[in-house]
Enzyme design. Structure first.
Site, mmCIF file in Angstrom:
data_model
loop_
_atom_site.group_PDB
_atom_site.id
_atom_site.type_symbol
_atom_site.label_atom_id
_atom_site.label_comp_id
_atom_site.label_asym_id
_atom_site.label_seq_id
_atom_site.Cartn_x
_atom_site.Cartn_y
_atom_site.Cartn_z
ATOM 1 N N ARG A 297 7.772 8.482 33.905
ATOM 2 C CA ARG A 297 7.120 7.426 33.128
ATOM 3 C C ARG A 297 5.607 7.557 33.286
ATOM 4 O O ARG A 297 5.043 7.105 34.276
ATOM 5 C CB ARG A 297 7.575 6.053 33.615
ATOM 6 C CG ARG A 297 9.065 5.779 33.509
ATOM 7 C CD ARG A 297 9.332 4.350 33.993
ATOM 8 N NE ARG A 297 10.724 3.962 33.893
ATOM 9 C CZ ARG A 297 11.595 4.005 34.902
ATOM 10 N NH1 ARG A 297 11.204 4.436 36.094
ATOM 11 N NH2 ARG A 297 12.837 3.615 34.723
ATOM 12 N N GLU A 433 16.790 6.091 21.651
ATOM 13 C CA GLU A 433 16.854 4.708 22.114
ATOM 14 C C GLU A 433 16.853 3.710 20.965
ATOM 15 O O GLU A 433 16.888 2.496 21.182
ATOM 16 C CB GLU A 433 15.689 4.413 23.076
ATOM 17 C CG GLU A 433 14.335 4.816 22.546
ATOM 18 C CD GLU A 433 13.252 4.780 23.599
ATOM 19 O OE1 GLU A 433 13.386 4.028 24.581
ATOM 20 O OE2 GLU A 433 12.253 5.518 23.446
ATOM 21 N N CYS A 504 18.687 8.680 30.625
ATOM 22 C CA CYS A 504 17.737 8.205 31.632
ATOM 23 C C CYS A 504 17.705 6.686 31.749
ATOM 24 O O CYS A 504 16.851 6.138 32.430
ATOM 25 C CB CYS A 504 16.334 8.735 31.346
ATOM 26 S SG CYS A 504 15.712 8.317 29.709
#
Length: 575
Positions: A297, A433, A504
């Site tokens: 990230r 996503e 993830c």
């Protein structure tokens, strides 16, 4: 009485409650006469120096007791106290507003805390605890306030507090504190990370437990399930003592798996990798047995500062993580995932009615191309030093993917002209996503090297459930048939094109989900570092061929409840 929170560090403890309730430090804002302003600035500077000395001593003792990775938390605190932007802002407020140091410190620090607290990303929200730790340390110095001592325990206790700072956690004596529980906090707070490394069971996010437990109450703390029982029955105490004995035996077994590959009982290989936020997290992940990084990230590099990080700052951070994993194990770097819900002052982002669906992530980067290209340059430069892969977040269409890849191609040409080394064959993928991306996975896969399924957002966007809203959190269901169908579609689309697929989101570390995902064909599981060994232990017991049959049957079921019950009965209960 039973309390449900967040399991921050696994394990079990039974013992009396000890309440650590620190009095709030009251700060009175005062006007300073002009003639005394520089003296007030010096008073603040002197106490800052004393705080740095304290932190240096704490860093050294932490290094000796727990190792380098935990000590680095205090290195970060020291750097902040030496940061001219942070300290300079406080001194400037003293001078320009003619206020006392305590008030200036509190106002500046609280603005940083509010910034981090407002962010959607849990990891970033938890960084607010570090700023609170630094603020409170300095306030105690400036005001002479005392804090409750952690050293006066006569027997092992379960410590209860509204919150524990990294400093508090680092100073816990394991012989006197068997576990801790807090009203607030999450799994990614530094105190939670340190609790896992110190092997102290912990439950956080219990809301009001400190107001409902008396000193000396007998507690059972279940750090694995996030439960705390107050004055439990003898039968429950006996049951948890048996659990603790089994847990102790399993820890010995898990440590033996640290350097072993992640291979199923029938010989299928998968990758178990870690989600990280900075180079220090990478060191921790490596020690937990991670086979690489599935999600770096990069937002962390952009937080807590007044300007964008430079190309070289980013390059050094990415390079450090690649080198931690020996230059060969994979490190997947996600490009900047920030936007309207993460209010970085220097970006001047507009206020939005619905920031989760707004101007953020790849949308922001494709609009602010110079900022994006600086990050792309840094990632490409670091790719010369390891097995770095890169992925774009929040892709919803082919158009966005092609725009991003066009900018990447331009950056590659620039680096080539400048004679700067990079890996020209670095793998480039996307986060899946958004449901639209999942539905056109067969089209997207033609222009990427891999997919990484971000289930945290995919679930909430698919079911239209805000995962941060406690009122409807029961509707947030990873095993919802619609979510599973999207995941299955993405995996099949990638494999049909000969590409690999990772995950993830939190689902990747869910022990009940792992057998199902394995059966679906997931290649890479990226999770919190502390989950790696438990996941490896589970994978080694599973037969992938049988899990394919399990997955086929699961896809015929019509509710998340039926799916979880089936997996429990036919997989988990048989291990």
């Amino acid at each position: 009485m039973q309390w449900k929170g967040i399991g921050a560090a696994p394990g079990y403890a039974i013992g009396p409650a000890f309440l650590l309730l620190e009095e709030k430090i009251e700060v009175q804002k005062r006007t300073i006469p002009q003639a005394e302003i520089e003296r007030e600035v010096k008073r603040f500077s002197d106490h800052t120096s004393l705080a740095i000395e304290e932190l240096e001593a704490l860093r050294e003792s932490t290094r000796q007791k727990m190792g380098e990775k935990q000590a680095e938390i205090f290195s970060a605190h020291i750097l902040l106290l030496q940061d001219p932007e942070f300290i300079g802002a406080i001194e400037a407020k003293i001078r320009t507003e003619a206020v006392n140091a305590e008030a200036a410190l509190q106002e500046v620090a609280d603005s940083f805390i509010a910034l981090f607290d407002s962010m959607d990303d849990e990891y970033m929200r938890e960084r607010a605890a570090d700023i609170r730790d630094i603020r409170n340390r300095l306030l105690r110095k400036l005001t002479g306030a005392k804090t409750a001592s952690l050293d006066d325990f006569n027997e092992p206790v379960i410590l209860l507090a509204h919150d524990l700072t990294p400093s508090d956690t680092a100073q816990l004596d394991r012989s006197k504190v068997s576990a801790f529980a807090t009203d607030i906090g999450g799994r990614t707070s530094h105190s939670a990370i340190m609790a896992r490394s110190m092997d102290i069971p912990a439950v956080v996010g219990l809301k009001e437990i400190t107001a409902n437990v008396k000193p000396g109450d007998i507690l059972i703390l279940d750090g694995s399930e996030g439960l705390v029982y107050v004055n439990p029955s003898p039968d429950l105490v006996a049951a948890y003592k048996a659990k603790a004995e089994r847990e102790s035996a399993q820890k010995v077994l898990l440590q033996q798996l640290k350097d072993e590959p992640s291979v199923t009982a029938d010989g299928a290989r998968v990758e178990l990798v870690a989600n990280i936020g900075n180079p220090q997290d990478a060191v921790l992940a490596k020690e937990y047995g991670a086979e690489g990084v599935g999600l770096y990230r990069t937002e962390f590099l952009y937080m807590g500062r007044s300007a964008l990080p430079t190309e070289d700052e980013q390059f050094q951070a990415y390079k450090a993580v690649a080198e931690t994993f020996g230059g060969t194990q994979p490190v997947v770097i996600r490009t900047l995932d920030i936007g309207g819900d993460k209010e970085l002052p220097y970006l001047n982002l507009p206020k939005e009615m619905n920031p989760f669906l707004g101007y953020r992530a790849i949308r922001l980067c494709l609009d602010r191309t110079e900022m994006f290209k600086t990050q792309l340059r840094a990632i490409l430069r670091a790719s010369a030093f390891g097995n770095i892969k890169m992925m774009y977040p929040m892709i919803s269409s082919l158009h966005e993917l092609r725009q991003a890849n066009q900018l990447l191609a331009e950056v590659k040409e620039e680096l080539a002209r400048e004679g700067i080394a990079y890996n020209p064959t670095m793998e480039v993928g996307i986060m899946i996503e958004i449901p639209s991306a999942a539905m056109i996975a067969d089209q997207l896969v033609k222009e990427v090297d891999f997919f990484s399924i971000g289930t945290n957002d995919l679930i909430q966007y698919t079911i239209a459930v805000d995962r941060m809203n406690e009122k409807i959190s029961h509707l947030y269901q990873p095993f919802h048939p619609a979510v599973l169908r999207l995941i299955q579609h993405v995996i099949q689309a990638a494999h049909s094109a000969g590409k690999w697929v990772g995950m993830c989101g939190e689902m990747a570390g869910n022990l009940t989900a792992i057998p199902l995902l394995l059966g679906m064909g997931l290649d890479e599981f990226s999770m919190s570092a502390s989950s790696i060994l438990r996941a490896r232990h589970l994978v080694k017991q599973l037969d992938k061929g049988r899990m394919k049959e399990i997955a086929r049957h699961v896809m015929t079921l019509d509710s998340s409840e039926a799916i979880v019950a089936y997996l429990q009965e036919h997989v988990m209960d048989k291990l």
